[in-house]
Design a protein around this motif. Structure first.
Motif, short mmCIF file in Angstrom:
data_model
loop_
_atom_site.label_atom_id
_atom_site.label_comp_id
_atom_site.label_asym_id
_atom_site.label_seq_id
_atom_site.Cartn_x
_atom_site.Cartn_y
_atom_site.Cartn_z
N GLY A 96 -5.59 8.37 -3.28
CA GLY A 96 -5.53 7.09 -2.86
C GLY A 96 -4.24 6.69 -2.16
N ILE A 97 -3.92 7.63 -1.57
CA ILE A 97 -2.67 7.68 -0.76
C ILE A 97 -3.00 7.91 0.85
CG2 ILE A 97 -0.49 8.87 -0.06
CD1 ILE A 97 -0.47 10.10 -2.94
N ALA A 143 0.72 -1.09 -0.16
CA ALA A 143 -0.07 0.14 0.16
C ALA A 143 0.81 1.32 0.09
CB ALA A 143 -0.96 -0.01 1.20
N LEU A 144 0.43 2.17 -0.71
CA LEU A 144 0.95 3.64 -0.69
C LEU A 144 0.74 4.48 0.65
CD1 LEU A 144 2.82 5.65 -2.13
CD2 LEU A 144 0.97 6.10 -3.52
N VAL A 145 1.39 4.42 1.48
CA VAL A 145 1.05 4.73 2.79
C VAL A 145 2.44 5.78 3.17
CG1 VAL A 145 0.95 4.29 5.34
CG2 VAL A 145 0.19 2.77 3.77
N ILE A 146 2.13 6.94 3.63
CA ILE A 146 3.20 7.92 3.94
C ILE A 146 2.80 8.33 5.47
CG2 ILE A 146 3.92 8.50 1.64
CD1 ILE A 146 2.43 11.27 2.27
N GLU A 147 3.81 8.92 6.22
CA GLU A 147 3.33 9.64 7.51
C GLU A 147 3.75 11.08 7.31
OE1 GLU A 147 4.83 7.95 11.46
OE2 GLU A 147 6.14 9.81 11.26
N LEU A 148 2.86 11.96 7.93
CA LEU A 148 3.12 13.40 7.83
C LEU A 148 3.47 13.72 9.31
CD1 LEU A 148 -0.06 14.26 5.71
CD2 LEU A 148 2.22 14.09 5.09
#
Length: 194
Positions: free
Chosen positions: A65-66, A36-41
């Motif tokens: 979709g992110i 999955a395309l997952v990022i942390e902000l």
């Protein structure tokens, strides 16, 4: 030629599709080969504007979709992660940036003490080193303009907004002098009178 990105959600979606990030299982999150395309902000909790900005970004990312997870913590904890470059995306602010050297060298030179993202570009290093060594104002400006064009192409970080600071003074005070650096030097110099 400097590249300046524009807000183009359709082009961003097309680029994600092109590099293979699609929503293969219908859960609303893009993935590639099952990842999955997952990022942390991340940011710190002491500035509500930054927290709200992260919430806005999270919403925008999710519409495309992110999956963006927020990590908001106290300043000391945030600073430790920032200094160790333990982040995907962080939101910071800078003030009192009168000279381009203060902004560019420490943050974007490969040896800069505030280069938390680890940006490393030999051409930019050369421009910034030369700008530090030149006394001629026009030559120095030319070097910084070349550096700005390179940064605009490479985008080691992105400016979301410019906050402005205002100085409001009651007519009952005299001796108040606005300083473009946002400092109160006039006060320290004994400039306040009623």
């Amino acid at each position: 030629e400097a590249y300046q990105p524009v807000f183009d959600p359709d082009a961003a979606d097309a680029l994600l599709d092109e590099i293979g990030y699609t929503d293969t299982d219908g859960d609303g999150v893009r993935d590639k080969e099952g990842i999955a395309l997952v990022i942390e902000l991340g940011t710190h909790s002491e500035d509500t504007n930054r927290v709200q900005t992260l919430e806005l970004l999270q919403n925008v990312f999710s519409r495309h979709g992110i999956q963006a997870n927020l990590r908001v913590s106290d300043w000391p904890s945030f600073s430790l992660r920032r200094d160790a470059s333990e982040f995907d995306v962080i939101l910071l602010g800078w003030t009192q940036l009168v000279d381009p050297d203060r902004l560019l060298y420490e943050q974007l030179h490969s040896t800069g003490g505030l280069n938390w993202g680890g940006f490393d570009d030999a051409e930019l290093d050369g421009l910034l080193d030369n700008a530090r060594a030149v006394n001629d104002r026009d030559a120095r400006a030319e070097l910084y303009q070349s550096a700005a064009a390179l940064i605009g192409r490479e985008l080691p970080y992105y400016v979301l907004s410019y906050q402005s600071y205002q100085l409001f003074v009651t007519p009952a005070l005299s001796g108040v002098v606005a300083d473009p650096r946002g400092r109160l030097r006039w006060l320290a110099a004994g400039g306040l009178a009623r």
